[in-house]
Design an enzyme around this catalytic site. Structure first.
Site, PDB file in Angstrom:
ATOM      1  N   ASN A   1       0.871  -1.175   0.000  1.00  0.00           N
ATOM      2  CA  ASN A   1       0.000   0.000   0.000  1.00  0.00           C
ATOM      3  C   ASN A   1       0.907   1.224   0.000  1.00  0.00           C
ATOM      4  O   ASN A   1       1.518   1.546   1.012  1.00  0.00           O
ATOM      5  CB  ASN A   1      -0.893  -0.036   1.246  1.00  0.00           C
TER       6      ASN A   1
ATOM      7  N   LYS B   1       0.183   4.283  -0.240  1.00  0.00           N
ATOM      8  CA  LYS B   1      -0.411   5.465   0.392  1.00  0.00           C
ATOM      9  C   LYS B   1      -0.169   6.711  -0.481  1.00  0.00           C
ATOM     10  O   LYS B   1      -0.158   6.595  -1.703  1.00  0.00           O
ATOM     11  CB  LYS B   1       0.123   5.617   1.827  1.00  0.00           C
TER      12      LYS B   1
ATOM     13  N   HIS C   1      -9.226   0.921   4.950  1.00  0.00           N
ATOM     14  CA  HIS C   1      -7.948   1.138   5.641  1.00  0.00           C
ATOM     15  C   HIS C   1      -8.168   2.047   6.853  1.00  0.00           C
ATOM     16  O   HIS C   1      -8.992   2.969   6.801  1.00  0.00           O
ATOM     17  CB  HIS C   1      -6.921   1.755   4.683  1.00  0.00           C
TER      18      HIS C   1
ATOM     19  N   GLU D   1      -6.576   4.452   7.947  1.00  0.00           N
ATOM     20  CA  GLU D   1      -6.401   5.882   7.669  1.00  0.00           C
ATOM     21  C   GLU D   1      -7.661   6.468   7.024  1.00  0.00           C
ATOM     22  O   GLU D   1      -8.027   7.614   7.279  1.00  0.00           O
ATOM     23  CB  GLU D   1      -5.149   6.091   6.788  1.00  0.00           C
TER      24      GLU D   1
ATOM     25  N   GLU E   1      -5.139  -5.162  10.372  1.00  0.00           N
ATOM     26  CA  GLU E   1      -4.091  -4.180  10.622  1.00  0.00           C
ATOM     27  C   GLU E   1      -4.371  -3.480  11.948  1.00  0.00           C
ATOM     28  O   GLU E   1      -5.149  -2.506  11.988  1.00  0.00           O
ATOM     29  CB  GLU E   1      -4.051  -3.135   9.497  1.00  0.00           C
TER      30      GLU E   1
ATOM     31  N   GLY F   1       2.833   1.998  10.894  1.00  0.00           N
ATOM     32  CA  GLY F   1       3.778   3.104  10.769  1.00  0.00           C
ATOM     33  C   GLY F   1       4.466   3.466  12.074  1.00  0.00           C
ATOM     34  O   GLY F   1       5.106   4.505  12.181  1.00  0.00           O
TER      35      GLY F   1
ATOM     36  N   SER G   1       3.826  -2.486  10.254  1.00  0.00           N
ATOM     37  CA  SER G   1       5.281  -2.552  10.459  1.00  0.00           C
ATOM     38  C   SER G   1       5.908  -3.890  10.069  1.00  0.00           C
ATOM     39  O   SER G   1       6.839  -4.358  10.729  1.00  0.00           O
ATOM     40  CB  SER G   1       5.631  -2.179  11.903  1.00  0.00           C
TER      41      SER G   1
HETATM   42  P1  13P Z   1       3.373   0.147   7.723  1.00  0.00           P
HETATM   43  O1  13P Z   1       3.867  -1.135   7.084  1.00  0.00           O
HETATM   44  O2  13P Z   1       4.119   1.351   7.280  1.00  0.00           O
HETATM   45  O3  13P Z   1       3.249   0.008   9.202  1.00  0.00           O
HETATM   46  O4  13P Z   1       1.874   0.365   7.169  1.00  0.00           O
HETATM   47  C1  13P Z   1       0.974  -0.682   7.188  1.00  0.00           C
HETATM   48  C2  13P Z   1      -0.221  -0.299   6.430  1.00  0.00           C
HETATM   49  O5  13P Z   1      -0.938   0.613   6.801  1.00  0.00           O
HETATM   50  C3  13P Z   1      -0.510  -1.009   5.172  1.00  0.00           C
HETATM   51  O6  13P Z   1      -1.776  -0.712   4.704  1.00  0.00           O
END
Ligand code: 13P
Length: 249
Positions: free
Chosen positions: A9, A11, A94, A96, A166, A172, A212
């Protein structure tokens, strides 16, 4: 046989030039991975990504889409616009999108319906926040996210569903759920799907872990019986790391 998937992803990262460069590196390095590779660049770079990955065994996914077929929704993207350019997989829900864009379970349910109507594959994301886990409420939160966002779909549509657990506290942050925590939750999810939809659907379902994931921890996480791959954020932005993660299988 359940399918293993490693999805990146991206982003809100990468210009078109950078998208091309990263994809070319991924294509050059992707030998012998035992997982389907998916990349999800930003909307403006999807068509270019489809063009570059043509015939290379890499799937291109969108990070979001609108639930309506079309109309006066300034700034939004419809399912037919994605499938028209060869994008048949979409990430929905997601954390976010849920947190910053206020996407509710009900809204996500309608996005899922639209995607399925267009025969798109959905990578459905969900996961608890830190406070939920601290209050020992994480199983409840996950159960309701699934029940309210997804469990209205028909049995036949599960072939187009991939789940991505997740935990928000691991996204992150550099903090990963331990392989045992991931397995415990994935097992819970599979059992829940089995209760509602039966063994065959639950057994065939791909459940990804996200939060992560890095080359150093991917292999151990993926070794767990109910973890069928990963949804990768930061580490998917470097070809070597993304491929090293995929080789965790
Ligand atoms: P990270 O791997 O940067 O923690 O992000 C995970 C994520 O949100 C994938 O959609």
């Amino acid at each position: 046989m359940r399918k293993n998937i490693v999805a990146g992803n991206w982003k809100m990262h990468k210009t078109q030039k950078e998208t091309v460069a990263l994809l070319e590196e991924i294509i050059a390095q992707q030998t012998n991975t035992n997982a389907e590779l998916i990349v999800a660049p930003t909307f403006v770079n999807l068509a270019k990504a489809v063009e570059i990955t043509q015939g290379k065994g890499i799937t291109v996914a969108a990070q979001n889409m609108h639930q309506a077929e079309g109309g006066a929704f300034t700034g939004e993207i419809a399912a037919s616009m994605l499938t028209d350019i060869g994008v048949n997989t979409v990430i929905l829900g997601h954390s976010e999108r849920r947190a910053y864009f206020h996407e509710s379970d009900a809204l996500l349910a309608s996005k899922v319906d639209t995607a399925l109507k267009h025969d798109m594959r959905v990578i459905f994301c969900f996961g608890e926040e830190l406070k939920d886990r601290q209050n020992d409420n994480h199983f409840n939160v996950v159960e309701y996210q699934l029940r309210d966002g997804l469990f209205h779909i028909d049995k036949k549509d599960w072939t187009n569903i991939v789940l991505a657990y997740e935990p928000v506290w691991a996204i992150g942050t550099g903090e990963t759920a331990s392989p045992d925590q991931a397995q415990e939750m994935h097992k819970f999810i599979r059992t829940l799907v089995e209760k509602v939809y039966g063994f065959d659907i639950a057994d065939a379902l791909t459940i990804l872990y996200g939060g992560s994931v890095k080359p150093e921890n991917a292999k151990e996480i993926f070794s767990k019986p109910d973890v069928d791959g990963g949804l990768i954020g930061g580490a998917a932005l470097k070809a070597a790391d993304f491929i090293a993660i995929a080789k965790g299988f």
